[in-house]
Design an enzyme around this catalytic site. Sequence first.
Site, PDB file in Angstrom:
ATOM      1  N   ILE A   1      38.202  36.856  41.396  1.00 55.75           N
ATOM      2  CA  ILE A   1      39.544  37.195  41.892  1.00 55.75           C
ATOM      3  C   ILE A   1      39.500  38.433  42.775  1.00 55.75           C
ATOM      4  O   ILE A   1      40.501  39.116  42.963  1.00 55.75           O
ATOM      5  CB  ILE A   1      40.544  37.368  40.731  1.00 55.75           C
ATOM      6  N   GLY A   2      38.328  38.687  43.317  1.00 58.21           N
ATOM      7  CA  GLY A   2      38.158  39.853  44.175  1.00 58.21           C
ATOM      8  C   GLY A   2      37.368  40.945  43.492  1.00 58.21           C
ATOM      9  O   GLY A   2      37.168  42.025  44.034  1.00 58.21           O
ATOM     10  N   THR A   3      36.871  40.633  42.297  1.00 55.90           N
ATOM     11  CA  THR A   3      36.195  41.641  41.487  1.00 55.90           C
ATOM     12  C   THR A   3      34.771  41.900  41.933  1.00 55.90           C
ATOM     13  O   THR A   3      34.216  42.956  41.659  1.00 55.90           O
ATOM     14  CB  THR A   3      36.128  41.170  40.028  1.00 55.90           C
TER      15      THR A   3
ATOM     16  N   GLY B   1      34.449  39.142  32.469  1.00 54.88           N
ATOM     17  CA  GLY B   1      33.810  38.269  33.443  1.00 54.88           C
ATOM     18  C   GLY B   1      32.305  38.415  33.497  1.00 54.88           C
ATOM     19  O   GLY B   1      31.561  37.468  33.237  1.00 54.88           O
TER      20      GLY B   1
ATOM     21  N   ARG C   1      25.804  49.339  31.339  1.00 59.33           N
ATOM     22  CA  ARG C   1      25.022  49.208  32.562  1.00 59.33           C
ATOM     23  C   ARG C   1      25.922  48.808  33.714  1.00 59.33           C
ATOM     24  O   ARG C   1      26.762  47.916  33.584  1.00 59.33           O
ATOM     25  CB  ARG C   1      23.994  48.098  32.305  1.00 59.33           C
TER      26      ARG C   1
ATOM     27  N   GLN D   1      35.999  48.673  41.739  1.00 59.75           N
ATOM     28  CA  GLN D   1      36.799  48.333  40.556  1.00 59.75           C
ATOM     29  C   GLN D   1      37.402  49.577  39.918  1.00 59.75           C
ATOM     30  O   GLN D   1      38.583  49.599  39.581  1.00 59.75           O
ATOM     31  CB  GLN D   1      35.936  47.609  39.510  1.00 59.75           C
TER      32      GLN D   1
ATOM     33  N   GLY E   1      31.882  45.831  30.999  1.00 55.31           N
ATOM     34  CA  GLY E   1      33.123  45.327  31.627  1.00 55.31           C
ATOM     35  C   GLY E   1      33.925  46.488  32.190  1.00 55.31           C
ATOM     36  O   GLY E   1      34.204  47.459  31.501  1.00 55.31           O
TER      37      GLY E   1
ATOM     38  N   GLY F   1      36.608  46.024  34.750  1.00 51.42           N
ATOM     39  CA  GLY F   1      37.757  45.627  35.560  1.00 51.42           C
ATOM     40  C   GLY F   1      39.030  46.365  35.218  1.00 51.42           C
ATOM     41  O   GLY F   1      39.919  46.496  36.050  1.00 51.42           O
ATOM     42  N   GLU F   2      39.148  46.833  34.006  1.00 50.97           N
ATOM     43  CA  GLU F   2      40.435  47.351  33.566  1.00 50.97           C
ATOM     44  C   GLU F   2      40.445  48.828  33.203  1.00 50.97           C
ATOM     45  O   GLU F   2      41.474  49.490  33.342  1.00 50.97           O
ATOM     46  CB  GLU F   2      40.949  46.496  32.396  1.00 50.97           C
TER      47      GLU F   2
END
Lengths: 343, 695
Positions: B464-466, B507, B583, B593, B657, B659-660
């Site tokens: 989604i663009g990540t 993801g 990592r 991100q 992770g 992304g958030e």
Amino acid sequence: MNPFDYHRAEDAAGAAALVADNPAAAFLAGGTNLVDRMKLGVTAPDTLVDITHLPMDEVEELPEGGLRIGANVRNSEAAAHPLVRTRYPVLSQALLSGASGQLRNAATTGGNLLQRTRCVYFQDLSTPCNKREPGSGCSALEGYQRYHAVFGASPDCVATHPSDMAVALAALDAQAVVQDAAAERRIPVSRLHRLPGEAPERDTVLAHGDLITAVELPAMPMAARARYRKIRDRASFAFALVSAAAAMELAEDGTVADARIALGGVAHKPWRARLAEEALIGAAATGHDFAAAAEAELAEARPLPGNTFKLPLVRAAITTTLGEVADGVRGRGAGPDQGEGER
Amino acid sequence: MTTTRAATATGTGPRRADGPRKAAGTAPYAYEYPVADLAYIAPVQATVARGRVLEVDASDAEAVEGVLTVLWHANAPRLEPDPDLSGLQRAAELAVLQSGEVAYRGQVVAAVVAETFEAAHQAAAQVTVRYEQFPHDVDLSDQRSDAVAPEEDHRQGDTAGAEPADVVVEHTYTTAMQHNNPMEPHSTVAHFDGAALTLYESTQGVHEVRRTVAAIAGLDPRSVHVIAPYVGGGFGSKGPLHAPTALATLAAMALPGRSVKLALTRRQMFALVGYRSPTLQRVRLTADAQGRLSGIDVVATVQSSALADFVEQAALPSKSMYAAPNRRMGHRAVHLDAPVPTWMRAPGECPGMFGPEVAMDELAWSCGLDPIELRLRNEPDRDPHTHKPFSSRNLAACLHEGARRFGWDGRAPVSAARTENGWRVGLGVAASTYPVVPPPSGSRARIRYEGEGVYVVSLGAADIGTGAWTALTQVAADALGAPLERVRVRLGDTTLPEASLAGGSTGLASWGSTVHAAAEAFRARHGQAPEPGAEAEADLPDNPDGDDFAMFAYGAQFAEVRVHEATGEVRVPRLLGVFAAGRIVNSRTARSQFLGGMTMGLSMALHEESVVDGRFGHVVNADFAEYHIAANADVEDIQAHWIDEEDPHVNPLGAKGIGEIGIVGTAAAVANAAYHATGVRVRSLPVRLDDFVGA
Ligand SMILES: Cc1cc2nc3c(=O)[nH]c(=O)nc-3n(C[C@H](O)[C@H](O)[C@H](O)COP(=O)(O)OP(=O)(O)OC[C@H]3O[C@@H](n4cnc5c(N)ncnc54)[C@H](O)[C@@H]3O)c2cc1C
Ligand code: SF4
């Protein structure tokens, strides 16, 4: 959006006649406001008269030292024009504080003056709005009021005029040159827009079909040190909560000889702060006098429950802008960078 | 778990594999596929917040040239939704045009399908809907007796009697309603060929779309083909399906053989695809005079919808953040006549770290402690919630490293101490955290050797663009021992092996671990010199350490805030984040991100607020001129850094992770810096000039 006819105007009087003859016709300039409204269904013209090919795209010097800016001059061009930058930098600052680079490249002088309010209810067909649908009621009276008026509103409409450029023009005693099917006339920009009164559907004193061909700026020496200050939530690309354009001339004894102040984001029109101007004349041009001038204007203010914060903003806009102007006039440069530069 | 392998490509920063295609405009998005026999959908939305559609008069609309059909509940094809849909209980949200009930203002009550976009929209404006209107209720407050606790409060010890309590901080902190607003609006192109349905969909997971659409339309999932190789952002709202996809499916059913198209307008995005609930967080911290916490009590009131339930888990992050013997975390949900809320980047953590992290700042001031020192004093040695050891926890390292880079040492220990050119200046800090969410099972990847050194890696994940296109290429290249440019990745299509949703920052951990396993299976089966056509597949491996550790990523966010003395305008010249997230596989896309998350956090701090007008029941500032999102001029210097963190427990890649986590804590850091600048404590987002002007 409804289907519409498209005409490319050949000359100003002809364009005015085309629109005057058809209540559902509209002039199309840069389209950045009109087309948005058409997509929302707020405006549904059946005929667009494209005026962008009319020869109204020059910035010219006037004989008495003033400047004439054609209605089709793009906001970005007007802002960058050397004569605007040297004689009326406040206009350049106001233009550059508005919208975004892309929009300014498309937006025209005439269109900017006649852009319509950003009141959220005006733009939302599912809510009542007297300006959009006379007699339906004013949703903003008890609704979202962050961008609404504190001066000159009526129980029928509390919307503001959103233009930055118009605020500078009002302070500069500019005139709009208006062409109808038969003749040309001039209207001071500070009297071009109306207060809402009982007819908020009418933004201006223009008749349907009146074409603005240019704005004319009179020679005004103090304009060279006038300044624009825009107070907004986001650092760029946001309408003014409150803005101020101010010019001032000091007499030999250091008192205020002449002053122009106009406010944006506070009324249905660019608001010439005449009470503040009057209070300044003869004053010593200290911070104290600027505050007193602001108070004089604020005596007229009638905030809404949702925008009382605009009163201290009006105070701040007037005092900080006058302070900067005074520093400039006294040869102390433009003063500290109180606000943000041109973005 | 297996030890992390020596890496070549991972950890470096190769350019985005999809970058040139996006820059050149050749990467197709859902709305752009050149399909034949197109028709356009224009939804008609309810103008009452609760009621019943009595009648739809479509005669004027049908008279518009090019109109193919006007759908409403009396004539729309029937759907048979499965009540347990994707565990989100969103089935009612997807039952578009299945009844006349109106549950929120803006709900789809009819739709025009026409030969052209223009005709569809013109006709939609001419549909007249007659309603029976009922009183509605959209007022969120924490004083309502009808608020429900969706689960029992989490309790340890007794917060009411927590001792010692030399210092008590007790306040309500609020965050605003926000709408996800990815750059690409939600879009669908749907086409029925017999029983086979093809969907070009802007989504965070093609398999999720297939499962859900098959369930609501009573189709065999194998007959649903979903395509989404490129997606212009989602931020959570493209995770679960929403009404527009169901509407497009209905329209395709009504017009078999036609490809029907729907892209939401920006205004529609504020009604039809979910939002982040506002939160009211009652936070109570008790501590001894040295700042050691004895109690943490967080009760978050949020809004859900009368139509379907979704409870923003805003009290959740406090469960594991700081040590304290007495703890309570709970939620209260008020069900309103409003659209169903949804995930928005870091649901739970993002709003849920605002109140507690501002409260920690308040506690630091009350104790006369530096807010970094306060946090260090309350570092738990085990997860206070589960009592499990942390797989790794480097919050302290992030705070130290951030303080060093940001120049925290020079910060005045008093508020309202520094003024420059008419601006009051302050510095603030807050912590970030995001869990290592266990990746959902079911992901599978295939690797095929094409000859001439070329490997093709396939799985149905959505980028989604990540940066998944790029990072998965790197993971595969390393796991296969092949050069990057010899690895081709295929994504975003249900004809590829199933992949989990892009969500929960899982993801890379999920798909990367699956690709890693497929590469190992490939080498085990075919060795180092495979024949062209050689293939292997593997599933996401179980994590043997999954139950033994508490797994979280951490960060520290620093903000410099200027508040204008006279106007109260709030500006943020500097933002700096340091993260510990295992990592980092691709330094370039990872930095994007983090920076993107922080920017969105800044946007939450200063701007984003969906204004609901209670009289009408809908969001009235529904465009980008009124709903502000942070833009370039809002921050001058924004930096993201990370510390090297080895975590052998989270997954074979050692990646947590990212992304958030970047959005978590930013708003608290900004509010804390604004306090340092002015001495004015703002407990309600967004932080705006109203809070300071005249103060
Ligand atoms: C997102 C966004 C943000 C913005 N932010 C700002 C801001 O911060 N400050 C600001 O000042 N503005 C802002 N604007 C508004 C922008 O400045 C106006 O849209 C623009 O100036 C309009 O000019 P135009 O030439 O495109 O006018 P058009 O859209 O073509 O016309 C506007 C109106 O004027 C009429 N008209 C046009 N020319 C003439 C003429 N010569 N004679 C008679 N009638 C005429 C048209 O019929 C129409 O009704 C913003 C706009 C957008 C979309
Ligand atoms: S303030 Fe004016 S424009 Fe806004 S709703 Fe009221 S009448 Fe309409």
